[in-house]
Scaffold this motif. Sequence first.
Motif, PDB file in Angstrom:
ATOM      1  N   TYR A  18      31.207  33.941  35.466  1.00 13.56           N
ATOM      2  CA  TYR A  18      31.443  32.642  34.816  1.00 13.56           C
ATOM      3  C   TYR A  18      30.408  31.653  35.320  1.00 13.56           C
ATOM      4  O   TYR A  18      30.148  31.596  36.529  1.00 13.56           O
ATOM      5  CB  TYR A  18      32.844  32.140  35.135  1.00 13.56           C
ATOM      6  N   ILE A  29      30.780  37.928  39.047  1.00 14.06           N
ATOM      7  CA  ILE A  29      32.031  38.482  39.563  1.00 14.06           C
ATOM      8  C   ILE A  29      31.944  40.009  39.561  1.00 14.06           C
ATOM      9  O   ILE A  29      32.307  40.661  40.529  1.00 14.06           O
ATOM     10  CB  ILE A  29      33.233  38.018  38.719  1.00 14.06           C
ATOM     11  N   ARG A  69      43.053  44.817  43.728  1.00 11.02           N
ATOM     12  CA  ARG A  69      43.828  43.686  44.249  1.00 11.02           C
ATOM     13  C   ARG A  69      43.569  42.429  43.450  1.00 11.02           C
ATOM     14  O   ARG A  69      42.700  42.388  42.596  1.00 11.02           O
ATOM     15  CB  ARG A  69      43.431  43.463  45.713  1.00 11.02           C
ATOM     16  N   ASN A  70      44.288  41.387  43.819  1.00 15.09           N
ATOM     17  CA  ASN A  70      44.088  40.099  43.155  1.00 15.09           C
ATOM     18  C   ASN A  70      42.658  39.627  43.323  1.00 15.09           C
ATOM     19  O   ASN A  70      42.093  39.701  44.410  1.00 15.09           O
ATOM     20  CB  ASN A  70      45.017  39.043  43.766  1.00 15.09           C
ATOM     21  N   GLY A  71      42.091  39.155  42.239  1.00 12.21           N
ATOM     22  CA  GLY A  71      40.791  38.495  42.320  1.00 12.21           C
ATOM     23  C   GLY A  71      39.585  39.403  42.433  1.00 12.21           C
ATOM     24  O   GLY A  71      38.475  38.933  42.685  1.00 12.21           O
ATOM     25  N   VAL A  72      39.753  40.727  42.209  1.00 10.63           N
ATOM     26  CA  VAL A  72      38.592  41.610  42.336  1.00 10.63           C
ATOM     27  C   VAL A  72      37.743  41.645  41.057  1.00 10.63           C
ATOM     28  O   VAL A  72      36.645  42.176  41.065  1.00 10.63           O
ATOM     29  CB  VAL A  72      39.003  43.058  42.692  1.00 10.63           C
ATOM     30  N   GLY A  73      38.283  41.095  39.992  1.00 16.28           N
ATOM     31  CA  GLY A  73      37.486  41.045  38.757  1.00 16.28           C
ATOM     32  C   GLY A  73      38.047  41.879  37.626  1.00 16.28           C
ATOM     33  O   GLY A  73      37.339  42.166  36.654  1.00 16.28           O
ATOM     34  N   LYS A  74      39.323  42.270  37.715  1.00 12.52           N
ATOM     35  CA  LYS A  74      39.913  43.090  36.652  1.00 12.52           C
ATOM     36  C   LYS A  74      39.931  42.333  35.319  1.00 12.52           C
ATOM     37  O   LYS A  74      39.470  42.845  34.302  1.00 12.52           O
ATOM     38  CB  LYS A  74      41.344  43.500  37.035  1.00 12.52           C
ATOM     39  N   SER A  75      40.460  41.125  35.360  1.00  7.08           N
ATOM     40  CA  SER A  75      40.512  40.355  34.107  1.00  7.08           C
ATOM     41  C   SER A  75      39.114  39.981  33.641  1.00  7.08           C
ATOM     42  O   SER A  75      38.871  39.836  32.437  1.00  7.08           O
ATOM     43  CB  SER A  75      41.339  39.083  34.301  1.00  7.08           C
ATOM     44  N   THR A  76      38.208  39.826  34.605  1.00  9.24           N
ATOM     45  CA  THR A  76      36.831  39.489  34.219  1.00  9.24           C
ATOM     46  C   THR A  76      36.223  40.617  33.385  1.00  9.24           C
ATOM     47  O   THR A  76      35.461  40.360  32.444  1.00  9.24           O
ATOM     48  CB  THR A  76      35.981  39.215  35.473  1.00  9.24           C
ATOM     49  N   GLN A 105      46.384  38.869  30.121  1.00 11.40           N
ATOM     50  CA  GLN A 105      47.231  38.546  31.266  1.00 11.40           C
ATOM     51  C   GLN A 105      47.984  37.253  30.958  1.00 11.40           C
ATOM     52  O   GLN A 105      47.405  36.300  30.456  1.00 11.40           O
ATOM     53  CB  GLN A 105      46.349  38.360  32.507  1.00 11.40           C
ATOM     54  N   GLU A 138      47.689  43.583  33.299  1.00 16.69           N
ATOM     55  CA  GLU A 138      48.874  43.376  34.136  1.00 16.69           C
ATOM     56  C   GLU A 138      50.137  43.074  33.319  1.00 16.69           C
ATOM     57  O   GLU A 138      50.778  42.038  33.498  1.00 16.69           O
ATOM     58  CB  GLU A 138      48.606  42.262  35.167  1.00 16.69           C
ATOM     59  N   GLN A 191      48.595  46.465  38.951  1.00 19.89           N
ATOM     60  CA  GLN A 191      48.798  46.636  40.375  1.00 19.89           C
ATOM     61  C   GLN A 191      50.119  47.372  40.615  1.00 19.89           C
ATOM     62  O   GLN A 191      50.452  47.692  41.743  1.00 19.89           O
ATOM     63  CB  GLN A 191      48.853  45.269  41.076  1.00 19.89           C
TER      64      GLN A 191
HETATM   65  N1  LIG Z   1      37.434  31.161  33.941  1.00 21.36           N
HETATM   66  C1  LIG Z   1      36.937  31.328  35.185  1.00 21.36           C
HETATM   67  N2  LIG Z   1      35.941  30.544  35.643  1.00 21.36           N
HETATM   68  C2  LIG Z   1      35.442  30.710  36.863  1.00 21.36           C
HETATM   69  N3  LIG Z   1      35.849  31.633  37.748  1.00 21.36           N
HETATM   70  C3  LIG Z   1      36.842  32.445  37.358  1.00 21.36           C
HETATM   71  C4  LIG Z   1      37.437  32.335  36.058  1.00 21.36           C
HETATM   72  N4  LIG Z   1      38.392  33.298  35.966  1.00 21.36           N
HETATM   73  C5  LIG Z   1      38.389  33.943  37.141  1.00 21.36           C
HETATM   74  N5  LIG Z   1      37.459  33.449  37.972  1.00 21.36           N
HETATM   75  C6  LIG Z   1      37.162  33.954  39.313  1.00 21.36           C
HETATM   76  O1  LIG Z   1      36.691  35.280  39.189  1.00 21.36           O
HETATM   77  C7  LIG Z   1      37.214  36.077  40.233  1.00 21.36           C
HETATM   78  C8  LIG Z   1      37.853  37.311  39.645  1.00 21.36           C
HETATM   79  O2  LIG Z   1      38.942  36.884  38.850  1.00 21.36           O
HETATM   80  P1  LIG Z   1      39.755  37.868  37.889  1.00 21.36           P
HETATM   81  O3  LIG Z   1      40.649  37.014  37.090  1.00 21.36           O
HETATM   82  O4  LIG Z   1      38.820  38.747  37.181  1.00 21.36           O
HETATM   83  O5  LIG Z   1      40.577  38.700  38.952  1.00 21.36           O
HETATM   84  P2  LIG Z   1      41.714  39.767  38.719  1.00 21.36           P
HETATM   85  O6  LIG Z   1      41.252  41.011  39.365  1.00 21.36           O
HETATM   86  O7  LIG Z   1      42.085  39.838  37.317  1.00 21.36           O
HETATM   87  O8  LIG Z   1      42.898  39.163  39.584  1.00 21.36           O
HETATM   88  P3  LIG Z   1      44.481  39.085  39.290  1.00 21.36           P
HETATM   89  O9  LIG Z   1      45.059  40.386  39.732  1.00 21.36           O
HETATM   90  O10 LIG Z   1      44.948  37.971  40.142  1.00 21.36           O
HETATM   91  O11 LIG Z   1      44.669  38.845  37.850  1.00 21.36           O
HETATM   92  C9  LIG Z   1      38.160  35.210  41.036  1.00 21.36           C
HETATM   93  O12 LIG Z   1      37.482  34.815  42.213  1.00 21.36           O
HETATM   94  C10 LIG Z   1      38.409  34.034  40.161  1.00 21.36           C
HETATM   95  O13 LIG Z   1      38.560  32.877  40.927  1.00 21.36           O
END
Ligand SMILES: Nc1ncnc2c1ncn2[C@@H]1O[C@H](COP(=O)(O)OP(=O)(O)OP(=O)(O)O)[C@@H](O)[C@H]1O
Lengths: 282, 232
Positions: B14, B19, B38-45, B86, B160, B192
């Motif tokens: 982003y 990420i 885990r949380n925040g590893v970039g799955k949703s990204t 999500q 998720e 998860q």
């Molecule tokens: N729209 C955004 N703009 C900027 N940074 C973002 C945005 N969405 C997520 N991030 C950052 O990107 C990183 C990865 O986020 P992501 O949502 O991909 O994690 P995740 O693996 O899906 O976590 P979770 O299990 O909590 O859903 C995090 O550090 C988050 O803060």
Amino acid sequence: MAIQVLNGLVYGALLFALASGLALMFGLRRIVNFAHGALYMLGAYVGYTASLQFGFWAGLAVAGLVLAALGVVLDKAVFRPLQHRDPLTTLLVTFGLALIAEDLVLSVWGNDTMSFAEPQQLAHTLSLFETTFPIYRLAIVGFGAAVAIGLVLWLRFSRVGLFVRAASHDPVIAAVQGVDTDRVSALVVAVSAALAGMSGVVAAPLMSLAPSMGADILVDSFIVVVVGGLGSLGGAFITAMLLGQINVLGVVFMPELTSLLPFLLMIGILLWKPTGLAGARL
Amino acid sequence: MNSLLAFENVESGYGNARILHGVSFVIAPGESVAILGRNGVGKSTAVNTMLGIARLFAGDVYIQGRRTTSLRHYTAARAGIAVVVQGRGILPNLTVRENLILGGAANRRGHWTLERVFELYPVLAERANSAGTALSGGQQQMLAIGRALMANPDLLVLDEPSEGLAPVIIDEMAEVLRRLSADGTAILLIEQNLTLVERVADIFHVLSKGRVVEHGRTEHTSAADLQKHIAI
Ligand SMILES: Nc1ncnc2c1ncn2[C@@H]1O[C@H](COP(=O)(O)OP(=O)(O)OP(=O)(O)O)[C@@H](O)[C@H]1O
Ligand SMILES: [Mg+2]
């Protein structure tokens, strides 16, 4: 008195036709279009020119079509690039466009006052409440009602209307389902611009054409949109009707305050409900 | 290449923040794949990259075997990849029925129609005219899955889906996903929750700090081994 209420309805109907477009565009593009009054004014001039050749109804149709096409261009060339910019940029750009439109109209049509005749079929009066009332003015109320009913039916019961509501609430979620939100926006801006242009034509027989006619009604339309709750059609409808009444009744009862009353209404309602009458959108 | 979805060395994020740092995976027709992490590893990204929400810096995304350079939000849905985002993304200003119709916006014909979704989830038929968000959490997840099915997807992506749901409801969801998979719909499950992963996915990838650090088949991997990658 009853006649004044009717006149209030006339003005309210025009305000709603204009403000509904503003509300829809804000819902979809988060854009506050200061050029909306200019579209109304352009519609009046385009319709006037077409009506000289082909009559009032053709003028109304031509204004609607030309302004719809202009709306598509406006959405693609201006609103789409602006949608993620700060509101001040949008304000300046659309305000600039309004000035350009006024200048353009001045150089094409000149500064002479032109009067637009109402259609012959409606150029009669009706005896009402021991006096007479022009049928054409009643037709304007009908126009406002048709716009309101048409928009509600379109938004509630058509597939595209469903997409418009979805995209207004969350453009990303709507697009992820497969909706091309840019095309939906272009359509909404086209409809809004067409409504503005047709309102200009409809209003023209009540006054004389002037390049500044858009600026005057724009302020009241904004008040309608803000007080109604940004992006809400129902709120805009109620407020337009309220403002229409305030406008004419104010002249009767508090002539020295008339021009202030719409603003007082806005301040009062926003203090009471900061999100506007409707609160939620669409 | 006749995969439904493939990432090749995808780097995305982003703004200027990266990420994902070179993520690759392939999903073939009919496969069911999980991405764990885990949380925040970039799955949703990863999902957001496919949806054109996150920015693609480098690498390639292939949709239905075709390298896709301009990823618009609607590209995936129209190509037969439906996403349950999500948080579910149920629109509160639309009724249950309208939310489902919205899911058919990509105009792909196939098995799934409003009637079939109502057969799968009768409770949605009962609540068809309620606001989408007036449903319970479990019912909203049914609505989200039903809405995705309305796109008649070849690949169903769920980010998720078990989040915040009771175990019985997760069991029901696992059952539905298994049936879909058995009927030939490919599934990408981002999770998860291991029970769901073990019951639904054949293949898993583990994401950590924007990289795939491990992958394998769920049947060959013990729950404890999988758990290691998720537990904090
Ligand atoms: N729209 C955004 N703009 C900027 N940074 C973002 C945005 N969405 C997520 N991030 C950052 O990107 C990183 C990865 O986020 P992501 O949502 O991909 O994690 P995740 O693996 O899906 O976590 P979770 O299990 O909590 O859903 C995090 O550090 C988050 O803060
Ligand atoms: Mg996530």
